[in-house]
Design a protein around this motif. Structure first.
Motif, PDB file in Angstrom:
ATOM      1  N   LEU A 179     -56.715  54.428  18.311  1.00 41.98           N
ATOM      2  CA  LEU A 179     -57.717  55.323  17.747  1.00 41.98           C
ATOM      3  C   LEU A 179     -58.775  54.519  17.000  1.00 41.98           C
ATOM      4  CD1 LEU A 179     -55.337  58.028  16.238  1.00 41.98           C
ATOM      5  CD2 LEU A 179     -56.504  58.095  18.457  1.00 41.98           C
ATOM      6  N   PRO A 180     -59.959  55.087  16.810  1.00 41.80           N
ATOM      7  CA  PRO A 180     -60.961  54.410  15.973  1.00 41.80           C
ATOM      8  C   PRO A 180     -60.417  54.236  14.563  1.00 41.80           C
ATOM      9  CG  PRO A 180     -61.950  56.232  17.199  1.00 41.80           C
ATOM     10  CD  PRO A 180     -60.463  56.359  17.368  1.00 41.80           C
ATOM     11  N   SER A 181     -60.589  53.050  14.013  1.00 39.19           N
ATOM     12  CA  SER A 181     -60.071  52.758  12.680  1.00 39.19           C
ATOM     13  C   SER A 181     -61.183  52.826  11.644  1.00 39.19           C
ATOM     14  CB  SER A 181     -59.432  51.365  12.649  1.00 39.19           C
ATOM     15  OG  SER A 181     -59.035  51.035  11.332  1.00 39.19           O
ATOM     16  N   SER A 182     -60.838  53.386  10.478  1.00 39.96           N
ATOM     17  CA  SER A 182     -61.801  53.454   9.375  1.00 39.96           C
ATOM     18  C   SER A 182     -61.515  52.406   8.309  1.00 39.96           C
ATOM     19  CB  SER A 182     -61.770  54.856   8.741  1.00 39.96           C
ATOM     20  OG  SER A 182     -60.479  55.144   8.240  1.00 39.96           O
ATOM     21  N   LEU A 183     -60.683  51.404   8.645  1.00 44.37           N
ATOM     22  CA  LEU A 183     -60.345  50.372   7.673  1.00 44.37           C
ATOM     23  C   LEU A 183     -61.604  49.621   7.248  1.00 44.37           C
ATOM     24  CD1 LEU A 183     -57.779  49.186   6.311  1.00 44.37           C
ATOM     25  CD2 LEU A 183     -57.868  47.385   8.028  1.00 44.37           C
ATOM     26  N   ASN A 184     -61.784  49.511   5.954  1.00 42.71           N
ATOM     27  CA  ASN A 184     -62.983  48.892   5.401  1.00 42.71           C
ATOM     28  C   ASN A 184     -62.738  47.395   5.205  1.00 42.71           C
ATOM     29  OD1 ASN A 184     -65.191  48.074   3.931  1.00 42.71           O
ATOM     30  ND2 ASN A 184     -65.037  49.684   2.387  1.00 42.71           N
ATOM     31  N   PRO A 185     -63.384  46.519   5.995  1.00 43.15           N
ATOM     32  CA  PRO A 185     -63.139  45.072   5.823  1.00 43.15           C
ATOM     33  C   PRO A 185     -63.579  44.554   4.472  1.00 43.15           C
ATOM     34  CG  PRO A 185     -65.000  45.441   7.287  1.00 43.15           C
ATOM     35  CD  PRO A 185     -64.355  46.782   7.067  1.00 43.15           C
ATOM     36  N   GLY A 210     -58.281  44.615  10.197  1.00 43.10           N
ATOM     37  CA  GLY A 210     -57.063  45.354  10.468  1.00 43.10           C
ATOM     38  C   GLY A 210     -56.553  45.161  11.882  1.00 43.10           C
ATOM     39  N   PHE A 211     -55.371  45.697  12.123  1.00 40.37           N
ATOM     40  CA  PHE A 211     -54.774  45.721  13.447  1.00 40.37           C
ATOM     41  C   PHE A 211     -55.142  47.040  14.124  1.00 40.37           C
ATOM     42  CE2 PHE A 211     -51.909  42.763  11.175  1.00 40.37           C
ATOM     43  CZ  PHE A 211     -51.935  41.697  12.067  1.00 40.37           C
ATOM     44  N   PRO A 212     -54.864  47.197  15.404  1.00 41.65           N
ATOM     45  CA  PRO A 212     -55.153  48.477  16.077  1.00 41.65           C
ATOM     46  C   PRO A 212     -54.468  49.643  15.368  1.00 41.65           C
ATOM     47  CG  PRO A 212     -54.630  46.796  17.699  1.00 41.65           C
ATOM     48  CD  PRO A 212     -54.341  46.183  16.358  1.00 41.65           C
ATOM     49  N   LEU A 213     -55.149  50.779  15.349  1.00 39.00           N
ATOM     50  CA  LEU A 213     -54.605  51.998  14.745  1.00 39.00           C
ATOM     51  C   LEU A 213     -54.039  52.862  15.868  1.00 39.00           C
ATOM     52  CD1 LEU A 213     -54.233  53.940  12.334  1.00 39.00           C
ATOM     53  CD2 LEU A 213     -56.548  54.797  12.806  1.00 39.00           C
ATOM     54  N   TYR A 214     -52.730  53.029  15.872  1.00 43.61           N
ATOM     55  CA  TYR A 214     -52.055  53.743  16.964  1.00 43.61           C
ATOM     56  C   TYR A 214     -51.852  55.217  16.608  1.00 43.61           C
ATOM     57  CZ  TYR A 214     -51.066  49.054  18.686  1.00 43.61           C
ATOM     58  OH  TYR A 214     -51.195  47.762  19.134  1.00 43.61           O
ATOM     59  N   ALA A 215     -52.035  56.063  17.620  1.00 44.33           N
ATOM     60  CA  ALA A 215     -51.911  57.505  17.406  1.00 44.33           C
ATOM     61  C   ALA A 215     -50.516  57.882  16.928  1.00 44.33           C
ATOM     62  CB  ALA A 215     -52.251  58.246  18.698  1.00 44.33           C
ATOM     63  N   GLY A 216     -49.486  57.226  17.464  1.00 42.62           N
ATOM     64  CA  GLY A 216     -48.123  57.545  17.055  1.00 42.62           C
ATOM     65  C   GLY A 216     -47.863  57.212  15.607  1.00 42.62           C
ATOM     66  N   TRP A 217     -48.420  56.087  15.138  1.00 46.40           N
ATOM     67  CA  TRP A 217     -48.254  55.711  13.727  1.00 46.40           C
ATOM     68  C   TRP A 217     -48.956  56.732  12.826  1.00 46.40           C
ATOM     69  CZ3 TRP A 217     -51.730  54.673   9.815  1.00 46.40           C
ATOM     70  CH2 TRP A 217     -51.181  54.124   8.640  1.00 46.40           C
ATOM     71  N   LEU A 218     -50.183  57.115  13.198  1.00 46.10           N
ATOM     72  CA  LEU A 218     -50.923  58.074  12.370  1.00 46.10           C
ATOM     73  C   LEU A 218     -50.229  59.433  12.364  1.00 46.10           C
ATOM     74  CD1 LEU A 218     -53.401  58.292  10.595  1.00 46.10           C
ATOM     75  CD2 LEU A 218     -54.724  58.973  12.606  1.00 46.10           C
ATOM     76  N   ALA A 219     -49.643  59.826  13.500  1.00 43.97           N
ATOM     77  CA  ALA A 219     -48.880  61.070  13.541  1.00 43.97           C
ATOM     78  C   ALA A 219     -47.679  60.994  12.614  1.00 43.97           C
ATOM     79  CB  ALA A 219     -48.434  61.363  14.971  1.00 43.97           C
TER      80      ALA A 219
END
Length: 343
Positions: A179-185, A210-219
């Motif tokens: 997913l698109p990540s909103s992590l602020n560098p 950051g690392f990739p943002l996975y849908a399963g982790w966010l769920a």
């Protein structure tokens, strides 16, 4: 299991904890420790998202109080990430119970500590709180210190209401979808000594982007938040700390040094009472997301408040230095105060 010298060097040791394999293959966690000879008190630290244990100033403080210090690098994070794994990925936050349970067993049964404090930061704070709720009544931990715990999505109620079910559905059907990540560098840049910060850590283990943002982790995070909203029933004293303000910016801003740039601090404080019946909420002026890495005055306040709470609720001998003088902060979000009332 064997402890060897950690990547931080002596006096830190680390041991790999072998866990049950998952869909990606072999899984492990890493337990780091710094023992205080003869101590019966211990603390177990659980890091946040896109993170690993490097906060040696936190360990310094605990060991000065007589605590043996332990930290977990959770599965697929930091020291525990392996080449065949999706970084940071789990389908359910309860998967982390395995390594927390094993760490607690080592601390209490093998290393012989009679008192245990659980200290979680950010996502680690949510994980620690959910674990403590599931372990209520078993006397396996004596207290929780939650440093800016991830108790709510950094979005408005409408977005959370609509987005939560959608993310859960995607996570169920395509858990490893990125997913698109909103992590602020800029938050990581505000910490690291090679940018605008004062701390040294491995940017391959904690990358600014950051690392990739996975849908399963966010769920899994959404599921954890739903469980929190129904109340966790934690049966030991809880200390929850958060900054007094948050900041959202896509460019460098000096305010990043004095506010939470990752989560909404007011939302964290508002969710605190759902943790259990005995929750102390403290707001830290000029605190950043990882409060123990804040500027000197703010982190001094963090440690002073922690010491005061430990003395009151875990019978840890009080330190000589008194709490620094600071005004009381209203823990309620602005929209929960009566009209015309200010902080």
């Amino acid at each position: 299991m064997e402890f060897r010298e950690d990547i931080l060097g002596a006096p830190y040791e680390a041991a790999e904890l072998t866990l049950r394999p998952d869909d990606e293959g072999a899984v492990c966690a890493t337990l780091v420790r710094r023992l205080v000879p003869g101590s019966e008190r211990a603390v177990l630290y659980v890091h946040g998202y896109n993170d690993y244990f490097f906060q040696t100033n936190l360990a310094d403080h605990y060991t000065a109080l007589g605590f043996s210090f332990y930290a977990l690098d959770l599965r697929k994070y930091g020291r525990s990430l392996r080449p065949h794994q999706s970084p940071n990925f789990v389908r359910h936050l309860a998967e982390y119970d395995e390594e927390i349970d094993e760490a607690v067993r080592i601390i209490r049964e093998l290393d012989g500590h009679r008192q245990l404090l659980l200290n979680g930061h950010s996502t680690g704070g949510l994980i620690a709180a959910l674990w403590a709720g599931r372990r209520a009544g078993r006397a396996v931990v004596d207290g929780l210190f939650l440093n800016s715990p991830f108790l709510s999505m950094p979005a408005g109620p409408a977005v959370r209401t609509v987005g939560g079910p959608a993310v859960t559905a995607i996570g169920r059907m395509a858990p490893t979808r990125v997913l698109p990540s909103s992590l602020n560098p800029h938050y990581t840049h505000s910490l690291h000594k090679d940018h605008q910060g004062e701390w040294d850590f491995d940017l391959t283990l904690k990358p600014a982007e950051g690392f990739p943002l996975y849908a399963g982790w966010l769920a899994a995070i959404h599921q954890g938040h739903r469980r929190l909203r129904s109340g966790l029933g934690i049966d030991v004293p809880v200390l929850l700390m958060a900054s007094t303000r948050s900041i959202s910016t896509t460019v460098w801003n000096e305010g990043l040094r004095r506010a939470d740039a990752v989560l909404r601090a007011d939302d964290i404080a508002a969710q605190g009472p759902r943790l259990g019946r005995h929750v102390t909420i403290v707001r830290i002026e000029d605190g950043i997301h990882d409060l123990v890495l804040s500027g000197e005055a703010a982190r001094t306040r963090v440690f002073a408040e922690l010491d005061h709470w430990l003395a009151a609720y875990l019978d840890v001998p009080a330190i000589e230095a008194p709490l620094i003088d600071a005004p009381l902060i209203d823990a309620r979000p602005a929209d929960a105060r009566p009209a015309g009332e200010s902080a």
